[in-house]
Write a protein that holds these residues in place. Structure first.
Motif, mmCIF file in Angstrom:
data_model
loop_
_atom_site.group_PDB
_atom_site.id
_atom_site.type_symbol
_atom_site.label_atom_id
_atom_site.label_comp_id
_atom_site.label_asym_id
_atom_site.label_seq_id
_atom_site.Cartn_x
_atom_site.Cartn_y
_atom_site.Cartn_z
ATOM 1 N N LEU B 336 0.824 -1.217 0.000
ATOM 2 C CA LEU B 336 0.000 0.000 0.000
ATOM 3 C C LEU B 336 0.859 1.268 0.000
ATOM 4 N N GLU B 337 2.146 1.116 -0.168
ATOM 5 C CA GLU B 337 3.016 2.297 -0.203
ATOM 6 C C GLU B 337 2.517 3.244 -1.297
ATOM 7 N N GLY B 338 2.483 4.499 -0.976
ATOM 8 C CA GLY B 338 1.904 5.479 -1.907
ATOM 9 C C GLY B 338 0.511 5.898 -1.474
ATOM 10 N N SER B 339 -0.098 5.111 -0.563
ATOM 11 C CA SER B 339 -1.414 5.482 -0.021
ATOM 12 C C SER B 339 -1.259 5.829 1.457
ATOM 13 N N ARG B 340 -2.166 6.652 1.921
ATOM 14 C CA ARG B 340 -2.272 6.856 3.363
ATOM 15 C C ARG B 340 -3.111 5.716 3.948
ATOM 16 N N VAL B 341 -2.580 5.065 4.981
ATOM 17 C CA VAL B 341 -3.261 3.888 5.531
ATOM 18 C C VAL B 341 -3.490 4.078 7.034
ATOM 19 N N ALA B 342 -4.730 3.863 7.449
ATOM 20 C CA ALA B 342 -5.052 3.857 8.882
ATOM 21 C C ALA B 342 -5.220 2.407 9.313
ATOM 22 N N VAL B 343 -4.400 1.963 10.267
ATOM 23 C CA VAL B 343 -4.433 0.567 10.713
ATOM 24 C C VAL B 343 -4.943 0.511 12.150
ATOM 25 N N LEU B 357 -13.615 0.379 16.778
ATOM 26 C CA LEU B 357 -13.926 -0.146 15.452
ATOM 27 C C LEU B 357 -15.141 0.565 14.851
ATOM 28 N N GLY B 358 -16.177 0.709 15.680
ATOM 29 C CA GLY B 358 -17.394 1.378 15.204
ATOM 30 C C GLY B 358 -17.114 2.813 14.792
ATOM 31 N N GLU B 359 -16.285 3.470 15.563
ATOM 32 C CA GLU B 359 -15.985 4.865 15.252
ATOM 33 C C GLU B 359 -15.110 4.980 14.010
ATOM 34 N N LEU B 360 -14.214 4.024 13.880
ATOM 35 C CA LEU B 360 -13.368 4.016 12.683
ATOM 36 C C LEU B 360 -14.224 3.821 11.432
ATOM 37 N N ALA B 361 -15.221 2.951 11.557
ATOM 38 C CA ALA B 361 -16.078 2.675 10.399
ATOM 39 C C ALA B 361 -16.810 3.937 9.951
ATOM 40 N N VAL B 362 -17.225 4.748 10.920
ATOM 41 C CA VAL B 362 -17.933 5.999 10.577
ATOM 42 C C VAL B 362 -16.990 6.945 9.839
ATOM 43 N N VAL B 363 -15.784 7.080 10.368
ATOM 44 C CA VAL B 363 -14.815 7.987 9.741
ATOM 45 C C VAL B 363 -14.428 7.476 8.353
ATOM 46 N N ALA B 364 -14.292 6.165 8.243
ATOM 47 C CA ALA B 364 -13.856 5.578 6.971
ATOM 48 C C ALA B 364 -14.803 5.945 5.832
ATOM 49 N N LYS B 365 -16.094 6.003 6.175
ATOM 50 C CA LYS B 365 -17.078 6.328 5.134
ATOM 51 C C LYS B 365 -16.856 7.728 4.581
ATOM 52 N N GLU B 366 -16.344 8.606 5.448
ATOM 53 C CA GLU B 366 -16.177 10.001 5.037
ATOM 54 C C GLU B 366 -14.803 10.275 4.442
ATOM 55 N N ARG B 367 -13.914 9.302 4.472
ATOM 56 C CA ARG B 367 -12.545 9.552 4.024
ATOM 57 C C ARG B 367 -12.115 8.533 2.978
ATOM 58 N N ASP B 369 -10.160 8.970 0.680
ATOM 59 C CA ASP B 369 -8.757 9.169 0.308
ATOM 60 C C ASP B 369 -7.798 8.384 1.203
ATOM 61 N N VAL B 370 -8.324 7.802 2.283
ATOM 62 C CA VAL B 370 -7.477 7.035 3.203
ATOM 63 C C VAL B 370 -7.884 5.561 3.117
ATOM 64 N N THR B 371 -6.883 4.674 3.108
ATOM 65 C CA THR B 371 -7.179 3.239 3.134
ATOM 66 C C THR B 371 -7.266 2.790 4.595
ATOM 67 N N PHE B 372 -8.385 2.209 4.957
ATOM 68 C CA PHE B 372 -8.585 1.743 6.337
ATOM 69 C C PHE B 372 -8.436 0.222 6.382
ATOM 70 N N VAL B 373 -7.606 -0.242 7.294
ATOM 71 C CA VAL B 373 -7.392 -1.690 7.459
ATOM 72 C C VAL B 373 -7.484 -1.995 8.946
ATOM 73 N N THR B 374 -8.140 -3.073 9.286
ATOM 74 C CA THR B 374 -8.116 -3.483 10.695
ATOM 75 C C THR B 374 -7.397 -4.823 10.817
ATOM 76 N N VAL B 375 -6.686 -4.997 11.923
ATOM 77 C CA VAL B 375 -5.837 -6.175 12.112
ATOM 78 C C VAL B 375 -6.230 -6.869 13.414
ATOM 79 N N LEU B 376 -6.450 -8.171 13.319
ATOM 80 C CA LEU B 376 -6.909 -8.921 14.497
ATOM 81 C C LEU B 376 -5.751 -9.293 15.408
#
Lengths: 151, 450
Positions: B336-343, B357-367, B369-376
């Motif tokens: 994903l280099e070249g992208s902004r990533v929120a992990v 997680l719930g709050e991240l999901a809300v923000v992700a919808k509005e952004r 331009d950012v790649t959102f990834v969650t890690v278990l």
């Protein structure tokens, strides 16, 4: 004003926001305010020692805690509900919070209420992050059960 | 109806406005006025901050200096025909040196992760107390903990038998027998020397609850006071040494004790002293800070050990992160280099993480331009998938390769939830452990200039 007094004022500006939240969460509104005052008085009395401490808030939390044992009352109400209630807050919430154990209540109020980080609570209390997380999880679970919200 | 989380925030916001502030000038003035003389406590008047401070100072002066640690007096109560007298608080200064053999029954209920619960949850420790600021705890018997290896097998014991911790007023020495490491760190504050054990008095545990005295029976050959505390549906039974106040047995939830020494992240349901010796003959090296022979010594004395952003400071290159997406396919952060990533690191078993997680999901919808990834972390993919489906959260989620169980000791961090913002060049733009309300999450993005 003397340099030392200015430094103490600055110090209060840093630690008091933490202490008043933490003591209110633990002891409730009335005893919490008293514990905050006691802790700050202690800090000024022992200024030379306290000023250099990395975790002064954590230290003073112990001081206030120790003192408040002598004066604590029966109910640790964070704050009285105003007449007419608080918008969007169920009237039963304060009672449900009171029913939690002390450690659970502190974790729930500080983290979920005041938005502290787990790390900040852990540093204040001098325990591990996972311990705070445990108290938070248990407390939230119990709160949801008693408030009738599906977990 | 608002969620409990929303209600808590509203209630806290209201409380924050209502809670009084103490004026530092009043504090200084009152201390100056009272000097070092013992003053009677003024009448309590909550509307008068000055009186509050005066009361505080009066109490402080009566107790005096370091003696704030110490309890005073005794309490006597009569209940059901039992006349009981015991120390009101733990009299640390008067406590003679002692050695305890302690058994803990660990609670499998919380924070143990998905790898299953071992059958045997009994841990044994030896506690040596040499007087103020002198303490040693030895792990005699550890339990197999649950931080799984990448192949799903249970990990090695954490703080295996033979591990120990020694504390004096300056230094904490910690030996981990499982890997032979020996850490030396500064001991920070002038805390109660028993704090490392998180030792608590019966009064602490019974705070706000009801207590009743029950028929006592000896524990470890000592006469005891037997108390039941009930608080908010939780119930504890305590047996305190009738002479010293030392806690000899506790049964209940969240039993206090230094579980962190052997089992970070879980609690106990029972603590029992099997043997107690007051004024024992300690072995000559009991409180020595020397490393065992062959140990790998890491000396962090004088080094800033504060946790937090330092783990991955802004601008640091992020560690490698690979895994499999829950819905199939390989993941590599480097791709994903070249992208902004929120992990976001999280687990379905971690209650605060679900909020994050719930709050991240809300923000992700509005952004977009950012790649959102969650890690278990320490989680089963099927459990995580169920949580995501139930909460109708659509975020790419990765079952990672090789991360240690609870993130503890991992190069990414030491606990979850953890949010890391990764810049287009693979460096850290923001590092945020813990979780907070949505405006906080938005603030993290703002602060990073995203």
């Amino acid at each position: 004003m003397l340099e030392t007094e200015t430094a103490f004022e600055d110090f209060c500006g840093v630690v008091q926001p933490r202490l008043r939240h933490a003591f209110a969460a633990r002891y409730g509104y009335a005893d919490g305010a008293e514990a905050t005052a006691e802790a700050l008085a202690y800090a000024w009395e022992h200024w030379e020692r306290v000023r250099g401490m990395e975790n002064a808030a954590g230290y003073l939390y112990r001081v206030g805690r120790s003192k408040t044992r002598r004066i604590r009352r029966a109910t640790p109400l964070l704050v009285d509900m105003p007449e007419g209630g608080i918008p969007h807050v169920e009237p039963g919430l304060p009672a449900a919070l009171e029913s939690l154990s002390e450690n659970q209540r502190v974790a729930v109020i500080l983290v979920a209420g005041f938005g502290w980080r787990l790390r900040e609570v852990a540093e204040l209390r001098g325990v591990s992050i996972s311990t705070v997380q445990n108290h938070l999880e248990r407390g939230m679970k119990k709160l949801r059960t008693s408030m009738g919200e599906p977990s | 109806m608002r969620t409990i989380d929303d209600q808590l925030r509203e209630y806290a916001r209201y409380a924050d406005e209502a809670l009084p502030w103490v004026n530092p000038m009043d504090v200084m003035e009152t201390v100056k006025m009272h000097g070092a003389t013992i003053q009677p406590l003024p009448a309590r008047n909550r509307s008068n901050v000055f009186a509050m401070v005066a009361a505080a100072v009066g109490t402080l002066l009566i107790v005096g200096g370091v003696a704030w640690l110490l309890g005073g007096g005794t309490t006597t109560e009569s209940a059901d025909g039992l006349e009981v007298t015991l120390p009101l608080e733990f009299p640390v200064s008067e406590l003679p040196p002692f050695q305890l053999e302690v058994r803990y029954q660990l609670d499998p209920g919380v924070g143990t992760g998905p790898a299953g619960v071992p059958e045997d949850l009994e841990a044994l420790m030896t506690v040596s107390y040499g007087g103020p600021d002198l303490l040693r705890v030895d792990v005699v018997r550890s339990v197999q903990l649950f931080f799984p290896e990448p192949n799903g097998e249970p990990g090695p014991p954490h703080k295996a038998a033979g591990s120990f911790v020694v504390l004096n007023n300056e230094t904490k020495a910690e030996y981990a027998a499982e890997d032979g490491t020996f850490f030396l760190t500064d001991r920070e504050a002038l805390f109660n020397p028993l704090d490392p054990l998180m030792w608590e008095t019966w009064e602490d545990i019974c705070t706000y609850g009801e207590h009743e005295f029950l028929e006592a029976s000896p524990v470890a050959g000592r006469e005891t006071v037997h108390i039941r505390c009930t608080s908010g549906g939780d119930s504890y039974e305590l047996w305190a040494d009738a002479e010293t106040g030392l806690m000899l047995r506790i049964i209940g939830q969240d039993v206090p004790g230094n579980l962190i020494l052997i089992a970070s992240g879980i609690t106990a349901t029972e603590y029992e002293v099997l043997a107690v010796r007051y004024e024992p003959q300690f072995a000559p090296n009991t409180f020595s800070l020397s490393a065992p022979q062959g140990a790998i010594v890491e000396d962090y004395r004088g080094v800033d050990q504060s946790m937090g952003p330092e783990i991955l400071p802004k601008g640091a290159t992020v560690p490698e992160l690979t895994g499999q997406f829950l819905d199939g396919g390989d993941f590599a952060l480097a791709d994903l280099e070249g992208s902004r990533v929120a992990v976001l690191f999280w687990g379905s078993w971690c209650e605060p993480c679900l909020n994050a997680l719930g709050e991240l999901a809300v923000v992700a919808k509005e952004r977009p331009d950012v790649t959102f990834v969650t890690v278990l972390i320490e989680d089963r993919p099927e459990d995580a998938s169920a949580v995501l489906a139930e909460r109708q959260i659509i975020l790419p989620t990765v079952d990672p390769d090789g991360l240690s169980g609870n993130l503890y000791g991992d190069q990414w961090g030491d606990g979850i939830p953890l949010l890391v913002l990764v810049e287009t060049d693979g460096t850290v733009a923001a590092y945020h452990p813990g979780f907070g309300p949505l405006d906080l999450l938005q603030g993290i993005l703002d602060e990073a200039g995203w």
